[in-house]
Design a protein around this motif. Structure first.
Motif, PDB file in Angstrom:
ATOM      1  N   ALA A  61      21.024  -2.821   5.927  1.00 54.73           N
ATOM      2  CA  ALA A  61      20.682  -1.957   4.792  1.00 54.73           C
ATOM      3  C   ALA A  61      19.541  -2.570   3.986  1.00 54.73           C
ATOM      4  N   CYS A  62      19.591  -3.878   3.774  1.00 55.45           N
ATOM      5  CA  CYS A  62      18.518  -4.542   3.029  1.00 55.45           C
ATOM      6  C   CYS A  62      17.195  -4.477   3.789  1.00 55.45           C
TER       7      CYS A  62
ATOM      8  N   GLU B 162      11.801  -2.012   4.400  1.00 56.46           N
ATOM      9  CA  GLU B 162      10.818  -1.179   5.087  1.00 56.46           C
ATOM     10  C   GLU B 162      10.389   0.002   4.226  1.00 56.46           C
ATOM     11  N   SER B 163      11.326   0.579   3.507  1.00 57.87           N
ATOM     12  CA  SER B 163      11.015   1.771   2.715  1.00 57.87           C
ATOM     13  C   SER B 163      10.118   1.458   1.517  1.00 57.87           C
ATOM     14  N   ILE B 164      10.196   0.224   1.005  1.00 60.03           N
ATOM     15  CA  ILE B 164       9.402  -0.110  -0.186  1.00 60.03           C
ATOM     16  C   ILE B 164       8.116  -0.868   0.169  1.00 60.03           C
ATOM     17  N   ALA B 165       7.823  -0.963   1.459  1.00 58.74           N
ATOM     18  CA  ALA B 165       6.663  -1.752   1.891  1.00 58.74           C
ATOM     19  C   ALA B 165       5.362  -1.263   1.249  1.00 58.74           C
ATOM     20  N   GLU B 166       5.233   0.060   1.074  1.00 55.55           N
ATOM     21  CA  GLU B 166       4.011   0.628   0.510  1.00 55.55           C
ATOM     22  C   GLU B 166       4.116   0.880  -0.987  1.00 55.55           C
ATOM     23  N   LYS B 167       5.233   0.507  -1.584  1.00 60.84           N
ATOM     24  CA  LYS B 167       5.406   0.745  -3.019  1.00 60.84           C
ATOM     25  C   LYS B 167       4.662  -0.328  -3.804  1.00 60.84           C
ATOM     26  N   ASP B 168       3.892   0.085  -4.790  1.00 59.07           N
ATOM     27  CA  ASP B 168       3.104  -0.862  -5.575  1.00 59.07           C
ATOM     28  C   ASP B 168       3.949  -1.572  -6.632  1.00 59.07           C
TER      29      ASP B 168
ATOM     30  N   PRO C 243      15.505 -13.003   2.839  1.00 61.19           N
ATOM     31  CA  PRO C 243      14.564 -13.080   3.966  1.00 61.19           C
ATOM     32  C   PRO C 243      14.442 -11.766   4.731  1.00 61.19           C
ATOM     33  N   ALA C 244      15.553 -11.014   4.844  1.00 61.73           N
ATOM     34  CA  ALA C 244      15.504  -9.731   5.556  1.00 61.73           C
ATOM     35  C   ALA C 244      14.599  -8.742   4.830  1.00 61.73           C
ATOM     36  N   ILE C 245      14.697  -8.711   3.510  1.00 67.42           N
ATOM     37  CA  ILE C 245      13.859  -7.798   2.729  1.00 67.42           C
ATOM     38  C   ILE C 245      12.401  -8.238   2.793  1.00 67.42           C
ATOM     39  N   GLU C 246      12.173  -9.547   2.682  1.00 70.58           N
ATOM     40  CA  GLU C 246      10.798 -10.058   2.737  1.00 70.58           C
ATOM     41  C   GLU C 246      10.142  -9.722   4.069  1.00 70.58           C
ATOM     42  N   ALA C 247      10.876  -9.942   5.166  1.00 69.50           N
ATOM     43  CA  ALA C 247      10.303  -9.702   6.492  1.00 69.50           C
ATOM     44  C   ALA C 247       9.982  -8.222   6.703  1.00 69.50           C
ATOM     45  N   ALA C 248      10.870  -7.353   6.179  1.00 71.23           N
ATOM     46  CA  ALA C 248      10.681  -5.915   6.401  1.00 71.23           C
ATOM     47  C   ALA C 248       9.641  -5.307   5.477  1.00 71.23           C
ATOM     48  N   SER C 249       9.519  -5.864   4.273  1.00 73.84           N
ATOM     49  CA  SER C 249       8.621  -5.261   3.281  1.00 73.84           C
ATOM     50  C   SER C 249       7.250  -5.915   3.226  1.00 73.84           C
ATOM     51  N   GLY C 250       7.179  -7.167   3.692  1.00 77.11           N
ATOM     52  CA  GLY C 250       5.933  -7.910   3.545  1.00 77.11           C
ATOM     53  C   GLY C 250       5.699  -8.360   2.118  1.00 77.11           C
ATOM     54  N   LYS C 251       6.732  -8.252   1.289  1.00 81.63           N
ATOM     55  CA  LYS C 251       6.619  -8.631  -0.126  1.00 81.63           C
ATOM     56  C   LYS C 251       7.349  -9.943  -0.380  1.00 81.63           C
ATOM     57  N   THR C 252       6.996 -10.596  -1.470  1.00 80.59           N
ATOM     58  CA  THR C 252       7.620 -11.848  -1.859  1.00 80.59           C
ATOM     59  C   THR C 252       8.675 -11.593  -2.924  1.00 80.59           C
ATOM     60  N   GLU C 253       9.842 -12.223  -2.745  1.00 71.75           N
ATOM     61  CA  GLU C 253      10.884 -12.073  -3.748  1.00 71.75           C
ATOM     62  C   GLU C 253      10.398 -12.629  -5.090  1.00 71.75           C
TER      63      GLU C 253
END
Length: 432
Positions: free
Chosen positions: A100-101, A106-112, A134-144
């Motif tokens: 789920a995370c 993935e869904s927020i990857a393009e969110k500014d 780490p799962a969210i970071e890998a999927a979103s490309g964003k930093t916690e």
């Protein structure tokens, strides 16, 4: 606020409806198309008092459901409420939470804008940092801490009173590890509740928030097992354990709650969380001996009921009424129900259990066994039965007086202190 809730089980459905009642616009996300359809039609997918009126009030306005994660980036924060089932060794499987995370990421990857992910699923301390972030970071490309935040906000809602528990909480626990944006978003989300009810708000770290949930449930399970152990001793001495417990509860160091001895605890939380904490302790080479005894006492209670029944009737070849299949009144959930081991004990002795519950729990539980009959009413279950055991304290069971006259042998073992003693009825209280 705009809020998304991942998972529409007991916690997620109640959370989504209650957040809508607080004034938020809520989208429930679930992979089960049937649940999504039912929610969008305003139908509660679970049996929970107070839930249906909320769905009636907000479905189609502040509350909608979807299988599409595209709704997530349109919200300010996302609650993750998917289940963490037990493995054979008692440890929890967080693969669904991780998935789920990852999907949220993935869904927020393009969110500014910054997006907050709030873990309401029950997880062992450290899993947010070691697995979920780490799962969210890998999927979103964003930093916690920059593109997204991750908080732990455990729930303390009991099945059968989940809506009331949400609206009138004894505490709110916000685990954010000092992330000010995460804390502000959570505080804003709960502000209507805080203004209305003014519960204590615990601002703490994520590991501490995760452990508070486990500590809460394990303490309550231990308290119940302790009063049951005391109740078993009281029974052997002809002492009414309820009178003893009433006096104990007057001591404010002890408190009156969870001192009703009986057939034991069940449900989705106490068994799973106790087993998970024991498994987590063993991973660190610590043997939680007291918790092992807490579980052992609980496992013994239904079997003691069968032993009390056998003092008066040989169940072999006999119809035995089993009143109650849900683990507690107000729900149709059979997870951890004490009726399961009681039925197993009766079948091992050659009896024919006749099961009744006012919900679908009876059919659900009976389907797990061969040789269990399901009755349409408590009176039907009692008719021609050579004994009865009371496993769930549904209020209707307190009004069965005349129905006991139709039993072949009027022997009743009450595991919930809901049946009144009367002449002509061989009554055994489990711990009184």
């Amino acid at each position: 606020m705009d809020v998304s809730v991942i998972g529409s089980g007991y916690v997620g459905t109640t959370l989504a409806a209650c957040l809508a009642d607080l004034g938020h616009d809520v989208v429930a996300v679930d992979i089960d198309e049937d649940i999504v359809t039912r929610l969008n039609e305003g139908e509660a997918p679970i049996h929970e008092p107070g839930l249906q009126p909320l769905l009636d009030a907000y479905t189609g306005s502040r509350l909608r459901a979807t299988t599409d994660y595209d709704a997530v980036p349109e919200t300010d924060l996302t609650f993750v409420t998917v289940q963490t089932p037990s493995r054979e060794d008692g440890s929890i499987d967080i693969s669904a939470v991780e998935a789920a995370c990852r999907d949220v990421g993935e869904s927020i990857a393009e969110k500014d804008e910054y997006h907050l992910v709030v873990v309401k699923s029950t997880v062992i301390p450290g899993m947010t940092e070691e697995v979920l972030a780490p799962a969210i970071e890998a999927a979103s490309g964003k930093t916690e801490g920059e593109g997204f935040g991750l908080a732990v906000n455990p729930e303390f809602q009991a099945q059968g009173s989940a809506v009331q528990d949400f609206m009138e909480p004894d505490k709110l626990v916000l685990g954010t590890d000092g992330d000010d944006r995460a804390l502000d978003l959570l505080a804003n989300c709960y502000e209507p509740l805080v203004v209305d009810w003014d519960p204590p708000v615990v601002e703490t770290g994520r590991r501490e928030a995760a452990m508070i949930k486990y500590a809460n449930n394990v303490f309550l399970a231990s308290k119940i097992s302790l009063i049951n152990e005391l109740g078993n001793v009281c029974k052997e001495y002809g002492v009414d354990s309820y009178e003893v417990a009433d006096a104990m509860g007057l001591d404010d160091r002890i408190g009156a709650a969870f001192l009703r001895s009986g057939a034991g605890w069940g449900g989705s939380c106490f068994p799973k969380d106790t087993a998970a904490l024991m498994a987590a302790a063993r991973e660190r080479d610590y043997e939680p001996e007291l918790l092992g005894q807490v579980v052992a006492v609980n496992d013994r209670q239904p079997l003691r009921m069968i032993e009390l029944l056998e003092r008066h009737v040989d169940p072999s070849g006999e119809r035995i009424a089993v009143l109650g299949a849900a683990f507690k009144p107000g729900t149709d959930d059979t997870r951890g129900t004490r009726s399961r081991p009681a039925i197993e004990g009766l079948l091992e002795r050659g009896a024919t259990p006749v099961l009744y519950d006012p919900t679908e729990a009876a059919a659900s539980l009976a389907s797990e066994f061969d040789g269990v009959e399901v009755a349409d009413s408590a009176a039907d279950a009692l008719e021609d039965a050579s004994g009865a055991i009371v496993m769930t304290d549904w209020p209707e069971f307190s009004e069965l007086d005349a129905a006991f006259d139709a039993m072949a042998d009027p022997v009743v073992v009450d595991g919930r202190r809901i049946i009144a003693r009367r002449e002509g009825l061989m009554y055994e209280g489990l711990t009184w």
